[in-house]
Design a protein around this motif. Structure first.
Motif, short mmCIF file in Angstrom:
data_model
loop_
_atom_site.label_atom_id
_atom_site.label_comp_id
_atom_site.label_asym_id
_atom_site.label_seq_id
_atom_site.Cartn_x
_atom_site.Cartn_y
_atom_site.Cartn_z
N THR A 130 14.92 11.84 13.43
CA THR A 130 14.94 11.43 11.96
C THR A 130 14.14 11.83 10.97
OG1 THR A 130 13.91 9.25 12.57
CG2 THR A 130 16.44 9.45 12.97
N ALA A 131 14.19 11.41 9.88
CA ALA A 131 13.25 11.75 8.71
C ALA A 131 12.04 10.62 8.76
CB ALA A 131 13.76 11.29 7.36
N LEU A 132 12.25 9.50 9.62
CA LEU A 132 11.20 8.70 9.75
C LEU A 132 10.41 9.20 10.77
CD1 LEU A 132 10.28 5.88 9.04
CD2 LEU A 132 11.72 4.92 11.06
N ILE A 133 10.75 9.74 11.76
CA ILE A 133 9.76 10.42 12.77
C ILE A 133 8.90 11.51 12.08
CG2 ILE A 133 9.61 11.97 14.70
CD1 ILE A 133 11.88 10.39 15.80
N LEU A 134 9.44 12.29 11.32
CA LEU A 134 8.59 13.25 10.48
C LEU A 134 7.68 12.54 9.47
CD1 LEU A 134 8.06 16.08 9.11
CD2 LEU A 134 9.86 15.63 7.60
N LEU A 135 8.00 11.37 8.80
CA LEU A 135 7.05 10.72 8.09
C LEU A 135 5.82 10.20 8.80
CD1 LEU A 135 7.73 8.29 5.38
CD2 LEU A 135 6.82 7.26 7.08
N TYR A 136 6.05 9.72 9.89
CA TYR A 136 5.28 9.17 10.74
C TYR A 136 4.18 10.41 11.39
CZ TYR A 136 6.84 4.51 10.72
OH TYR A 136 7.47 3.37 10.35
N ILE A 137 4.68 11.42 11.48
CA ILE A 137 3.82 12.91 12.08
C ILE A 137 2.97 12.99 10.85
CG2 ILE A 137 4.10 15.09 12.51
CD1 ILE A 137 6.66 14.61 14.20
N VAL A 138 3.61 13.40 9.81
CA VAL A 138 3.07 13.69 8.60
C VAL A 138 1.83 12.58 8.26
CG1 VAL A 138 2.97 14.01 6.17
CG2 VAL A 138 4.75 15.01 7.51
N ALA A 139 2.16 11.40 8.30
CA ALA A 139 1.23 10.21 8.16
C ALA A 139 0.08 10.31 8.87
CB ALA A 139 1.86 8.92 7.92
N ALA A 140 0.26 10.66 10.25
CA ALA A 140 -0.61 10.50 11.56
C ALA A 140 -1.67 11.82 11.04
CB ALA A 140 -0.13 10.74 12.70
N TRP A 141 -1.14 12.92 10.86
CA TRP A 141 -1.79 14.32 10.55
C TRP A 141 -2.51 13.99 9.33
CZ3 TRP A 141 -1.10 17.31 6.11
CH2 TRP A 141 -1.75 18.65 6.42
N ALA A 142 -2.06 13.30 8.26
CA ALA A 142 -2.94 13.20 7.04
C ALA A 142 -4.21 12.36 7.32
CB ALA A 142 -2.05 12.66 6.04
N ILE A 143 -3.82 11.25 7.99
CA ILE A 143 -5.02 10.08 8.56
C ILE A 143 -6.26 10.82 9.38
CG2 ILE A 143 -5.51 8.10 9.48
CD1 ILE A 143 -2.96 6.89 8.57
N ILE A 144 -5.52 11.53 10.32
CA ILE A 144 -6.56 12.07 11.13
C ILE A 144 -7.38 13.23 10.67
CG2 ILE A 144 -6.58 13.43 13.31
CD1 ILE A 144 -4.09 11.83 14.46
N THR A 145 -6.68 13.78 9.85
CA THR A 145 -7.35 15.11 9.11
C THR A 145 -8.23 14.37 8.20
OG1 THR A 145 -5.30 16.65 9.29
CG2 THR A 145 -6.97 17.18 7.73
N GLY A 146 -7.70 13.70 7.53
CA GLY A 146 -8.74 12.98 6.24
C GLY A 146 -10.17 12.40 7.00
N VAL A 147 -9.73 11.54 8.12
CA VAL A 147 -10.83 11.09 8.69
C VAL A 147 -11.99 12.00 9.08
CG1 VAL A 147 -11.82 9.63 11.14
CG2 VAL A 147 -9.96 8.85 9.43
N ILE A 148 -11.50 13.13 9.95
CA ILE A 148 -12.31 14.28 10.34
C ILE A 148 -13.16 14.91 8.93
CG2 ILE A 148 -12.40 16.51 11.14
CD1 ILE A 148 -9.94 15.42 13.06
N GLU A 149 -12.25 15.12 8.07
CA GLU A 149 -12.84 15.75 6.77
C GLU A 149 -13.95 14.78 6.18
OE1 GLU A 149 -9.57 16.50 4.50
OE2 GLU A 149 -9.35 18.59 5.56
N VAL A 150 -13.72 13.39 6.13
CA VAL A 150 -14.72 12.55 5.60
C VAL A 150 -15.89 12.61 6.45
CG1 VAL A 150 -15.28 10.14 5.34
CG2 VAL A 150 -13.29 11.21 4.27
N GLY A 151 -15.66 12.61 7.84
CA GLY A 151 -16.97 12.66 8.80
C GLY A 151 -17.62 14.07 8.51
N ALA A 152 -16.87 15.02 8.34
CA ALA A 152 -17.75 16.54 8.05
C ALA A 152 -18.26 16.37 6.76
CB ALA A 152 -16.36 17.50 7.91
#
Length: 189
Positions: free
Chosen positions: A93-115
């Motif tokens: 479902t679209a909800l799973i895609l939404l959570y995949i995108v959300a998780a990717w954005a948050i994880i990537t964001g945290v790593i980039e802020v750390g960098a």
């Protein structure tokens, strides 16, 4: 020529490509908002895989120059994993895609802020904060619908791409200055 100058000259091009790919992805999403869920999953999966591979390659190439190259490596591996997840479950479902995108954005964001803190580059920090905010918004409003996700994702990708392109040209300018300084024997005019 100094080895660090060569690394910067290679790296700015990879960062530029990542930025251009993000903008292209964003434009596709905005221009065709009625795109089928499967097509969105394929486009997102391809983008995450390509972005991840480029980040891993850049991290490996820069490991001798960047003090915290592992941040970039982790970001790349996470993007690759989430891209694969998007391909493995395309019919969900679209909800799973939404959570995949959300998780990717948050994880990537945290790593980039750390960098950003370790490299002292505020552009990477801004991109990271935008990623985190985007991911949190997706988690907070899952019922907003796929169209909202498409518009948010498109705008996010374009802004993220622009920030990467700006940073790439900053790196290129520094590389040119370093190269010119090396040609002049290390003396500043």
């Amino acid at each position: 020529m100094n080895p660090s100058v060569n690394t910067v000259q290679r790296s700015w091009g990879a960062l530029l490509v990542r930025g251009v790919l993000a903008i292209i992805f964003g434009i596709i999403v905005l221009a065709i908002p009625g795109i089928a869920l499967l097509a969105l999953i394929i486009v997102f999966g391809a983008y995450a895989l390509i972005d991840g591979v480029m980040a891993v390659v850049a991290a490996i190439q820069e490991r001798d120059v960047l003090p915290r190259w592992k941040w970039l490596l982790v970001e790349g591996v996470v993007s690759i994993i989430l891209g694969i997840v998007a391909f493995v479950w395309p019919g969900e479902t679209a909800l799973i895609l939404l959570y995949i995108v959300a998780a990717w954005a948050i994880i990537t964001g945290v790593i980039e802020v750390g960098a950003a803190f370790t490299t002292r580059n505020w552009m990477i920090g801004v991109a990271g904060l935008l990623s985190i905010i985007f991911g949190i918004l997706l988690y907070a409003r899952p019922g907003a619908g796929l169209l909202s996700l498409l518009w948010l994702l498109g705008v996010y990708a374009i802004v993220f791409g622009i920030l990467f392109i700006v940073h790439a040209f900053q790196m290129r300018s520094r590389s040119n200055l370093m190269s010119e300084n090396n040609r002049m024997g290390g003396f500043n005019a």
